[in-house]
Design a protein around this motif. Structure first.
Motif, PDB file in Angstrom:
ATOM      1  N   LEU A 117       0.816  -1.215   0.000  1.00 27.61           N
ATOM      2  CA  LEU A 117       0.000   0.000   0.000  1.00 27.61           C
ATOM      3  C   LEU A 117       0.854   1.271   0.000  1.00 27.61           C
ATOM      4  CD1 LEU A 117      -2.866  -1.031   2.437  1.00 27.61           C
ATOM      5  CD2 LEU A 117      -2.977  -0.771  -0.035  1.00 27.61           C
ATOM      6  N   ILE A 118       1.975   1.244   0.707  1.00 24.21           N
ATOM      7  CA  ILE A 118       2.822   2.435   0.757  1.00 24.21           C
ATOM      8  C   ILE A 118       3.483   2.690  -0.588  1.00 24.21           C
ATOM      9  CG2 ILE A 118       4.943   3.376   1.771  1.00 24.21           C
ATOM     10  CD1 ILE A 118       4.001   2.412   4.436  1.00 24.21           C
ATOM     11  N   SER A 119       3.833   1.630  -1.313  1.00 32.75           N
ATOM     12  CA  SER A 119       4.455   1.852  -2.623  1.00 32.75           C
ATOM     13  C   SER A 119       3.475   2.507  -3.596  1.00 32.75           C
ATOM     14  CB  SER A 119       4.984   0.539  -3.206  1.00 32.75           C
ATOM     15  OG  SER A 119       3.922  -0.327  -3.522  1.00 32.75           O
ATOM     16  N   TYR A 120       2.175   2.317  -3.386  1.00 32.75           N
ATOM     17  CA  TYR A 120       1.183   2.927  -4.281  1.00 32.75           C
ATOM     18  C   TYR A 120       0.671   4.263  -3.737  1.00 32.75           C
ATOM     19  CZ  TYR A 120      -2.784   3.447  -7.402  1.00 32.75           C
ATOM     20  OH  TYR A 120      -3.656   3.931  -8.331  1.00 32.75           O
ATOM     21  N   PHE A 121       0.259   4.301  -2.483  1.00 31.06           N
ATOM     22  CA  PHE A 121      -0.369   5.492  -1.903  1.00 31.06           C
ATOM     23  C   PHE A 121       0.572   6.341  -1.057  1.00 31.06           C
ATOM     24  CE2 PHE A 121      -4.242   2.772  -2.216  1.00 31.06           C
ATOM     25  CZ  PHE A 121      -4.970   3.608  -3.034  1.00 31.06           C
ATOM     26  N   GLY A 122       1.840   5.990  -0.954  1.00 32.14           N
ATOM     27  CA  GLY A 122       2.769   6.616  -0.021  1.00 32.14           C
ATOM     28  C   GLY A 122       2.783   8.125  -0.025  1.00 32.14           C
ATOM     29  N   LYS A 123       2.839   8.776  -1.170  1.00 36.73           N
ATOM     30  CA  LYS A 123       2.963  10.238  -1.253  1.00 36.73           C
ATOM     31  C   LYS A 123       1.616  10.954  -1.325  1.00 36.73           C
ATOM     32  CE  LYS A 123       7.458   9.933  -1.667  1.00 36.73           C
ATOM     33  NZ  LYS A 123       8.237  10.039  -0.485  1.00 36.73           N
ATOM     34  N   TYR A 124       0.518  10.219  -1.407  1.00 34.14           N
ATOM     35  CA  TYR A 124      -0.802  10.840  -1.532  1.00 34.14           C
ATOM     36  C   TYR A 124      -1.228  11.496  -0.222  1.00 34.14           C
ATOM     37  CZ  TYR A 124      -1.976   8.780  -6.053  1.00 34.14           C
ATOM     38  OH  TYR A 124      -2.013   8.456  -7.378  1.00 34.14           O
ATOM     39  N   ASP A 125      -1.991  12.567  -0.343  1.00 33.40           N
ATOM     40  CA  ASP A 125      -2.621  13.207   0.805  1.00 33.40           C
ATOM     41  C   ASP A 125      -3.801  12.337   1.214  1.00 33.40           C
ATOM     42  OD1 ASP A 125      -3.842  14.847   2.655  1.00 33.40           O
ATOM     43  OD2 ASP A 125      -3.779  16.632   1.400  1.00 33.40           O
ATOM     44  N   VAL A 126      -3.904  12.007   2.501  1.00 39.67           N
ATOM     45  CA  VAL A 126      -4.949  11.081   2.951  1.00 39.67           C
ATOM     46  C   VAL A 126      -6.347  11.643   2.723  1.00 39.67           C
ATOM     47  CG1 VAL A 126      -3.550   9.822   4.616  1.00 39.67           C
ATOM     48  CG2 VAL A 126      -4.726  11.872   5.339  1.00 39.67           C
ATOM     49  N   ALA A 127      -6.494  12.950   2.738  1.00 44.58           N
ATOM     50  CA  ALA A 127      -7.811  13.547   2.541  1.00 44.58           C
ATOM     51  C   ALA A 127      -8.264  13.476   1.089  1.00 44.58           C
ATOM     52  CB  ALA A 127      -7.798  15.003   3.005  1.00 44.58           C
ATOM     53  N   LYS A 128      -7.336  13.225   0.166  1.00 49.31           N
ATOM     54  CA  LYS A 128      -7.676  13.229  -1.253  1.00 49.31           C
ATOM     55  C   LYS A 128      -7.728  11.826  -1.858  1.00 49.31           C
ATOM     56  CE  LYS A 128      -5.984  17.853  -1.784  1.00 49.31           C
ATOM     57  NZ  LYS A 128      -4.981  18.728  -2.300  1.00 49.31           N
ATOM     58  N   ILE A 129      -7.592  10.794  -1.050  1.00 51.22           N
ATOM     59  CA  ILE A 129      -7.700   9.420  -1.549  1.00 51.22           C
ATOM     60  C   ILE A 129      -9.187   9.083  -1.601  1.00 51.22           C
ATOM     61  CG2 ILE A 129      -7.179   6.998  -1.094  1.00 51.22           C
ATOM     62  CD1 ILE A 129      -4.623   7.908   0.250  1.00 51.22           C
ATOM     63  N   THR A 130      -9.655   8.666  -2.766  1.00 57.59           N
ATOM     64  CA  THR A 130     -11.068   8.347  -2.947  1.00 57.59           C
ATOM     65  C   THR A 130     -11.270   6.845  -2.963  1.00 57.59           C
ATOM     66  OG1 THR A 130     -10.901   8.313  -5.349  1.00 57.59           O
ATOM     67  CG2 THR A 130     -11.385  10.439  -4.312  1.00 57.59           C
ATOM     68  N   SER A 131     -12.524   6.434  -2.847  1.00 61.23           N
ATOM     69  CA  SER A 131     -12.832   5.003  -2.899  1.00 61.23           C
ATOM     70  C   SER A 131     -12.525   4.423  -4.269  1.00 61.23           C
ATOM     71  CB  SER A 131     -14.289   4.760  -2.504  1.00 61.23           C
ATOM     72  OG  SER A 131     -15.148   5.475  -3.370  1.00 61.23           O
ATOM     73  N   GLY A 132     -12.658   5.231  -5.313  1.00 60.10           N
ATOM     74  CA  GLY A 132     -12.305   4.778  -6.652  1.00 60.10           C
ATOM     75  C   GLY A 132     -10.832   4.436  -6.792  1.00 60.10           C
ATOM     76  N   GLU A 133      -9.980   5.267  -6.163  1.00 61.88           N
ATOM     77  CA  GLU A 133      -8.550   4.967  -6.177  1.00 61.88           C
ATOM     78  C   GLU A 133      -8.247   3.715  -5.368  1.00 61.88           C
ATOM     79  OE1 GLU A 133      -7.157   8.681  -4.653  1.00 61.88           O
ATOM     80  OE2 GLU A 133      -6.755   9.486  -6.642  1.00 61.88           O
ATOM     81  N   MET A 134      -8.979   3.522  -4.298  1.00 54.76           N
ATOM     82  CA  MET A 134      -8.786   2.296  -3.494  1.00 54.76           C
ATOM     83  C   MET A 134      -9.173   1.063  -4.306  1.00 54.76           C
ATOM     84  SD  MET A 134      -7.563   3.087  -0.539  1.00 54.76           S
ATOM     85  CE  MET A 134      -7.935   1.793   0.587  1.00 54.76           C
ATOM     86  N   ARG A 135     -10.257   1.138  -5.056  1.00 55.24           N
ATOM     87  CA  ARG A 135     -10.661  -0.004  -5.876  1.00 55.24           C
ATOM     88  C   ARG A 135      -9.647  -0.307  -6.968  1.00 55.24           C
ATOM     89  NH1 ARG A 135     -15.884   2.230  -5.261  1.00 55.24           N
ATOM     90  NH2 ARG A 135     -15.596   3.423  -7.165  1.00 55.24           N
ATOM     91  N   ASP A 136      -9.097   0.744  -7.571  1.00 57.99           N
ATOM     92  CA  ASP A 136      -8.090   0.565  -8.627  1.00 57.99           C
ATOM     93  C   ASP A 136      -6.857  -0.121  -8.071  1.00 57.99           C
ATOM     94  OD1 ASP A 136      -9.758   1.724 -10.436  1.00 57.99           O
ATOM     95  OD2 ASP A 136      -8.759   3.671 -10.397  1.00 57.99           O
TER      96      ASP A 136
END
Length: 136
Positions: A117-136
Motif C-alpha cells: 500500500l505504501i508503494s502505491y499510496f505513499g505520497k498521496y494526501d490522505v484527505a484526497k484518496i477516494t474510494s475509486g482509487e482504493m478499488r483501482d
C-alpha cells in the motif's frame, strides 16, 4: 582546484520566492532555478534567453507551467501523507501486542516493495484518496 571555475554562477537574480535566474561563465544564456517542494530539489532549465528581462518572463512562465503539472492529490506536507499514517498504524499495532502473525501480515501488506500500500499510496494526501482509487 582553482576558484575561477567556468561553471560557477556569475550572475544571480531572485525573481520570486524559490524562483531565481542565473548565468554561468560557460553560457551566454540565463538559466531558471525552481524549488520543487514535493521532490525536495531544485529544477534547473535553460531559458534560451540572453536578456535578463526576457529570461525573467520566461522563468515566470516556466514556474507557472511547472506548478500546473504537479499532481494535486500529492501531499504538500509529509505529516498529511498516507505513508505517515501507515507508519503510525504499524507502530500502534506493534505496541498493542497480541497475535504476532496478525501483526506480521498487516506489516507485509503495508510495506511490501512491489505491490504494498505504501508503494502505491505513499505520497498521496490522505484527505484526497477516494474510494475509486482504493478499488483501482
Amino acid at each position: 582546484m582553482s576558484g575561477n571555475s567556468k561553471n560557477k554562477i556569475s550572475k544571480l537574480k531572485q525573481v520570486r520566492t524559490r524562483l531565481a535566474i542565473y548565468q554561468t561563465g560557460r553560457s551566454p544564456f540565463w538559466f531558471v532555478r525552481l524549488w520543487d517542494p514535493v521532490a525536495k530539489k531544485h529544477v534547473r532549465k535553460s531559458t534560451k534567453e540572453t536578456s535578463r528581462i526576457e529570461a525573467t518572463e520566461a522563468a515566470i512562465e516556466f514556474a507557472d507551467a511547472y506548478k500546473k503539472n504537479v499532481d494535486p492529490s500529492l501531499a504538500a506536507v509529509k505529516d498529511r501523507s498516507f505513508e505517515s499514517y501507515a507508519r503510525k498504524l504499524d507502530a500502534f499495532n506493534k505496541a498493542k501486542g497480541g497475535n504476532e502473525r496478525s501483526y506480521s501480515d498487516g506489516h507485509k501488506i503495508l510495506f511490501r516493495e512491489g505491490d504494498g500500500l505504501i508503494s502505491y499510496f505513499g505520497k498521496y494526501d490522505v484527505a484526497k484518496i477516494t474510494s475509486g482509487e482504493m478499488r483501482d
